[in-house]
Design a protein around this motif. Sequence first.
Motif, PDB file in Angstrom:
ATOM      1  N   ASP A  88      10.269  -4.989   9.023  1.00 58.02           N
ATOM      2  CA  ASP A  88      10.938  -5.816   9.607  1.00 58.02           C
ATOM      3  C   ASP A  88      11.927  -6.226   8.689  1.00 58.02           C
ATOM      4  N   ALA A  89      11.752  -6.253   7.198  1.00 61.93           N
ATOM      5  CA  ALA A  89      12.549  -6.602   6.086  1.00 61.93           C
ATOM      6  C   ALA A  89      13.618  -5.563   5.752  1.00 61.93           C
ATOM      7  N   VAL A  90      13.178  -4.323   5.695  1.00 63.39           N
ATOM      8  CA  VAL A  90      14.042  -3.386   5.274  1.00 63.39           C
ATOM      9  C   VAL A  90      14.983  -2.901   6.416  1.00 63.39           C
ATOM     10  N   ASP A 137       0.936  -1.052   0.137  1.00 57.80           N
ATOM     11  CA  ASP A 137       0.278  -0.005  -0.090  1.00 57.80           C
ATOM     12  C   ASP A 137       0.896   1.294   0.084  1.00 57.80           C
ATOM     13  N   ALA A 138       0.218   2.611   0.023  1.00 50.88           N
ATOM     14  CA  ALA A 138       1.024   3.633  -0.181  1.00 50.88           C
ATOM     15  C   ALA A 138       1.791   3.901   1.020  1.00 50.88           C
ATOM     16  N   ALA A 139       1.590   3.350   2.225  1.00 52.33           N
ATOM     17  CA  ALA A 139       2.507   3.705   3.553  1.00 52.33           C
ATOM     18  C   ALA A 139       3.555   2.815   3.273  1.00 52.33           C
ATOM     19  N   GLY A 140       3.610   1.683   3.013  1.00 52.54           N
ATOM     20  CA  GLY A 140       4.549   0.535   2.671  1.00 52.54           C
ATOM     21  C   GLY A 140       5.679   1.086   1.554  1.00 52.54           C
ATOM     22  N   LEU A 141       4.990   1.713   0.392  1.00 51.37           N
ATOM     23  CA  LEU A 141       5.897   2.132  -0.581  1.00 51.37           C
ATOM     24  C   LEU A 141       6.769   3.406  -0.051  1.00 51.37           C
ATOM     25  N   ALA A 142       5.936   4.073   0.613  1.00 48.51           N
ATOM     26  CA  ALA A 142       6.628   5.493   1.167  1.00 48.51           C
ATOM     27  C   ALA A 142       7.714   5.365   2.032  1.00 48.51           C
ATOM     28  N   PHE A 143       7.535   4.070   2.864  1.00 46.44           N
ATOM     29  CA  PHE A 143       8.517   3.618   3.789  1.00 46.44           C
ATOM     30  C   PHE A 143       9.773   3.150   3.047  1.00 46.44           C
ATOM     31  N   ILE A 144       9.798   2.478   1.867  1.00 41.25           N
ATOM     32  CA  ILE A 144      10.965   2.044   1.313  1.00 41.25           C
ATOM     33  C   ILE A 144      11.516   3.234   0.593  1.00 41.25           C
ATOM     34  N   ALA A 168      19.847   0.715  -4.081  1.00 38.72           N
ATOM     35  CA  ALA A 168      19.446   0.448  -2.848  1.00 38.72           C
ATOM     36  C   ALA A 168      18.001  -0.171  -2.713  1.00 38.72           C
ATOM     37  N   ALA A 169      17.260   0.512  -3.338  1.00 38.22           N
ATOM     38  CA  ALA A 169      15.849  -0.036  -3.449  1.00 38.22           C
ATOM     39  C   ALA A 169      15.701  -1.272  -4.202  1.00 38.22           C
ATOM     40  N   HIS A 170      16.629  -1.603  -5.518  1.00 38.15           N
ATOM     41  CA  HIS A 170      16.144  -2.638  -5.982  1.00 38.15           C
ATOM     42  C   HIS A 170      16.684  -3.759  -4.726  1.00 38.15           C
ATOM     43  N   GLN A 171      17.936  -3.510  -4.239  1.00 33.88           N
ATOM     44  CA  GLN A 171      18.263  -4.524  -3.193  1.00 33.88           C
ATOM     45  C   GLN A 171      17.194  -4.963  -2.249  1.00 33.88           C
ATOM     46  N   GLU A 172      16.530  -3.845  -1.741  1.00 42.31           N
ATOM     47  CA  GLU A 172      15.575  -3.841  -0.810  1.00 42.31           C
ATOM     48  C   GLU A 172      14.274  -4.797  -1.393  1.00 42.31           C
ATOM     49  N   ILE A 173      13.883  -4.584  -2.750  1.00 41.95           N
ATOM     50  CA  ILE A 173      13.111  -5.405  -3.269  1.00 41.95           C
ATOM     51  C   ILE A 173      13.125  -6.759  -3.455  1.00 41.95           C
ATOM     52  N   GLN A 174      14.436  -6.963  -4.155  1.00 41.95           N
ATOM     53  CA  GLN A 174      14.809  -8.326  -4.033  1.00 41.95           C
ATOM     54  C   GLN A 174      14.897  -9.054  -2.439  1.00 41.95           C
ATOM     55  N   LYS A 175      15.264  -8.456  -1.409  1.00 36.42           N
ATOM     56  CA  LYS A 175      15.016  -9.093  -0.261  1.00 36.42           C
ATOM     57  C   LYS A 175      13.671  -9.294   0.057  1.00 36.42           C
ATOM     58  N   ALA A 188      11.568 -10.275  -2.054  1.00 41.30           N
ATOM     59  CA  ALA A 188      10.964 -11.401  -2.733  1.00 41.30           C
ATOM     60  C   ALA A 188      11.534 -12.818  -2.118  1.00 41.30           C
ATOM     61  N   LEU A 189      12.610 -12.563  -1.500  1.00 43.43           N
ATOM     62  CA  LEU A 189      13.195 -13.648  -0.677  1.00 43.43           C
ATOM     63  C   LEU A 189      12.437 -13.937   0.628  1.00 43.43           C
ATOM     64  N   LEU A 190      12.109 -13.157   1.235  1.00 37.33           N
ATOM     65  CA  LEU A 190      11.809 -13.106   2.587  1.00 37.33           C
ATOM     66  C   LEU A 190      10.201 -13.656   2.420  1.00 37.33           C
ATOM     67  N   HIS A 191       9.414 -13.282   1.655  1.00 34.71           N
ATOM     68  CA  HIS A 191       7.956 -13.100   1.494  1.00 34.71           C
ATOM     69  C   HIS A 191       7.391 -13.662   0.396  1.00 34.71           C
ATOM     70  N   PRO A 192       6.367 -14.676   0.260  1.00 36.99           N
ATOM     71  CA  PRO A 192       5.677 -15.230  -0.938  1.00 36.99           C
ATOM     72  C   PRO A 192       4.849 -13.994  -1.931  1.00 36.99           C
ATOM     73  N   PRO A 193       4.599 -14.428  -3.083  1.00 35.51           N
ATOM     74  CA  PRO A 193       3.861 -13.479  -3.836  1.00 35.51           C
ATOM     75  C   PRO A 193       2.528 -12.962  -3.098  1.00 35.51           C
ATOM     76  N   GLY A 194       2.080 -11.743  -3.275  1.00 39.57           N
ATOM     77  CA  GLY A 194       0.837 -11.227  -2.712  1.00 39.57           C
ATOM     78  C   GLY A 194       1.084  -9.940  -2.025  1.00 39.57           C
ATOM     79  N   PRO A 195       0.166  -9.416  -1.515  1.00 41.91           N
ATOM     80  CA  PRO A 195       0.199  -8.060  -0.822  1.00 41.91           C
ATOM     81  C   PRO A 195       1.388  -8.148   0.492  1.00 41.91           C
ATOM     82  N   LEU A 196       2.237  -7.228   0.810  1.00 40.74           N
ATOM     83  CA  LEU A 196       2.887  -7.183   1.871  1.00 40.74           C
ATOM     84  C   LEU A 196       2.291  -5.961   2.585  1.00 40.74           C
ATOM     85  N   SER A 197       2.281  -6.278   4.052  1.00 40.47           N
ATOM     86  CA  SER A 197       1.982  -5.453   5.017  1.00 40.47           C
ATOM     87  C   SER A 197       3.204  -4.635   5.555  1.00 40.47           C
TER      88      SER A 197
END
Length: 334
Positions: A203-205, A162-169, A179-186, A188-197
């Motif tokens: 916690d991941a970033v 959502d907007a809050a999650g995107l703004a946080f990154i 750096a953004a690319h690395q966080e996005i890849q992270k 993908a490794l930590l969570h399955p496809p679908g919405p991210l809270s």
Amino acid sequence: MQIPGERLATHLEGELRPLYVVHGDDPLLVIEAADAIRAAARRRGFDERNVLTALTGFNWNQLSQAAGSRSLFGGRTLIDLRIPNGKPGREGGAALQDYAAHPSPDALLLVTLPELDWKDEKAAWLNALGNAGAIVKLVAPKLAELPAWIATRLRRQGQSADAAGLAFIAERVEGNLLAAHQEIQKLALLHPPGPLSVEAIRDAVLDVARYDLDALREAMLAGDAARYTRTLDGLRQEGEAPPLLLWALAEEVRALAQIHCGLAQGKPLDGLLRDARVWGPRQGLIKRALKRIDRSKAEAALAQAARIDRMIKGAGSGNVWDEFLRLGLALDAS
């Protein structure tokens, strides 16, 4: 021929041009565009690759030699020419114009460059390459556009936020696309496809080492000697790599020196902050630091960072951690 970065993928599905020039203001975008062209060339039978890096003293005859060489197995060649400083010089400019006038039918030339200024974009050699092939100019998204850019990257790996999650990154990476690319890849490794809270993203970033590095930078810019000393000691005990600390601190010192230089020339602060890639909450820290740290002090700190760099590389003597402490204390408020 000019090809906008967002249209490159569609272009590469059709007939390839004999040469491509890729340049831009963000390394990630240049790397990705060059990789896409290389992949398209391989699909078209350019299965040989000759990498040339035009550093000082480069022999430009190598370009014509690479174009004239033919694989024993009859394959065609991708000439991967890299010009790290973006300036081929008089000899290089002439060699590139000559190649553009007579491109090899058995080679595809890929020239990668950093961001070019307006003078370089009007250079005869670049115009010649553009007329014979295609120029791809990559422009990094502005800070306000970064959440949408991140959302697009997340969709590619089947995730969304959502907007809050995107703004946080976006706030965490401060305009640094790599750096953004690395966080996005992270993610993908930590969570399955679908919405991210937002909690999952946070916690991941966030990680302890990065947080402490951020705290160290903030303490230095604020002139908080006590906090700087505590954080530096904690990083030392945790075994943090000195090159990473130097990168984090030198980035701030370099920005201060660069902005002070621009202010002395009468340039507006907002433009200087943008040119120094100072985004988001970091702008407030830098603005306050500029009032406390004058140009001479910023340049002296930059020279100190250079000494630390030599020590890390084994070209200087002394204790690196003591020098890190001196660097921070030299910018203390007192």
